[in-house]
Motif scaffolding. Structure first.
Motif, short mmCIF file in Angstrom:
data_model
loop_
_atom_site.label_atom_id
_atom_site.label_comp_id
_atom_site.label_asym_id
_atom_site.label_seq_id
_atom_site.Cartn_x
_atom_site.Cartn_y
_atom_site.Cartn_z
N THR A 10 0.79 -1.09 0.10
CA THR A 10 0.10 0.02 0.04
C THR A 10 1.03 1.43 -0.22
N SER A 12 3.69 1.66 -1.39
CA SER A 12 4.34 1.93 -2.56
C SER A 12 3.49 2.34 -3.68
N ARG A 13 2.22 2.33 -3.39
CA ARG A 13 1.28 3.01 -4.32
C ARG A 13 0.67 4.44 -3.85
N GLY A 34 1.12 1.89 -11.71
CA GLY A 34 0.64 1.20 -10.54
C GLY A 34 -0.07 2.36 -9.69
N ILE A 35 -0.31 3.58 -10.18
CA ILE A 35 -1.01 4.58 -9.59
C ILE A 35 -2.41 4.68 -10.14
N ASN A 101 -9.39 1.05 -5.75
CA ASN A 101 -8.46 1.73 -4.95
C ASN A 101 -8.96 2.16 -3.90
N ASP A 116 -4.87 -1.52 -3.35
CA ASP A 116 -5.29 -1.92 -4.73
C ASP A 116 -6.31 -3.16 -4.51
#
Length: 145
Positions: A10, A12-13, A34-35, A101, A116
């Motif tokens: 989580t 890292s996003r 990934g965002i 998300n 995610d």
């Protein structure tokens, strides 16, 4: 399993932008791999809203009269979870509301990450696999490993 166990995923996003940021700044953040969601924060670092790729596309495909700040485009009612929430409960919320998300926010309204739905599903699947192995070992008399 608690959301905090997924913190490496989580965090890292997490993408955070300022309340007064431009649409271009939001688009740059959302263009990173990934965002899918950015958290819009006030000067104190507290979450004020969220902006998704869909929100940005809706703006860009609508009548362009001006270039508003992100504050005019963001969703102000934040559906979020905390690190102490159960992954299964959060997954149910996400599926019921068709969310891909979800921001992870602490008690002080500070964003910690973005969950995610695929990460939640993978965590739930691994949990089920482990429970199945434990049950199989019990039934076959192997014992617990």
């Amino acid at each position: 399993m608690l959301i905090e166990k997924l913190h490496p995923l989580t965090s890292s996003r997490l993408a955070v932008i300022d309340f007064d940021a431009t649409v271009q700044v939001a688009a740059l953040s959302l263009s990173r791999p990934g965002i899918g969601l950015v958290v819009v924060c006030n000067a104190g670092g507290g979450a004020e809203g969220v902006l998704s790729k869909s929100d940005l596309v809706r703006h860009l495909t609508g009548p362009m009269s001006s270039t508003p700040s992100v504050a005019h485009l963001m969703s102000r009612s934040i559906i979020s979870c905390s690190p102490q929430d159960d992954v299964h409960d959060v997954w149910q919320t996400m599926t019921a509301r068709s969310l891909q998300n979800l921001p992870v926010i602490d008690a002080g309204a500070r964003p910690l990450g973005i969950l995610d739905i695929r990460d939640a599903m993978e965590a739930l699947f691994k949990q089920e696999e482990m429970q199945e192995r434990i049950l199989m070992n019990y039934v076959t008399g192997v014992g617990y490993r």
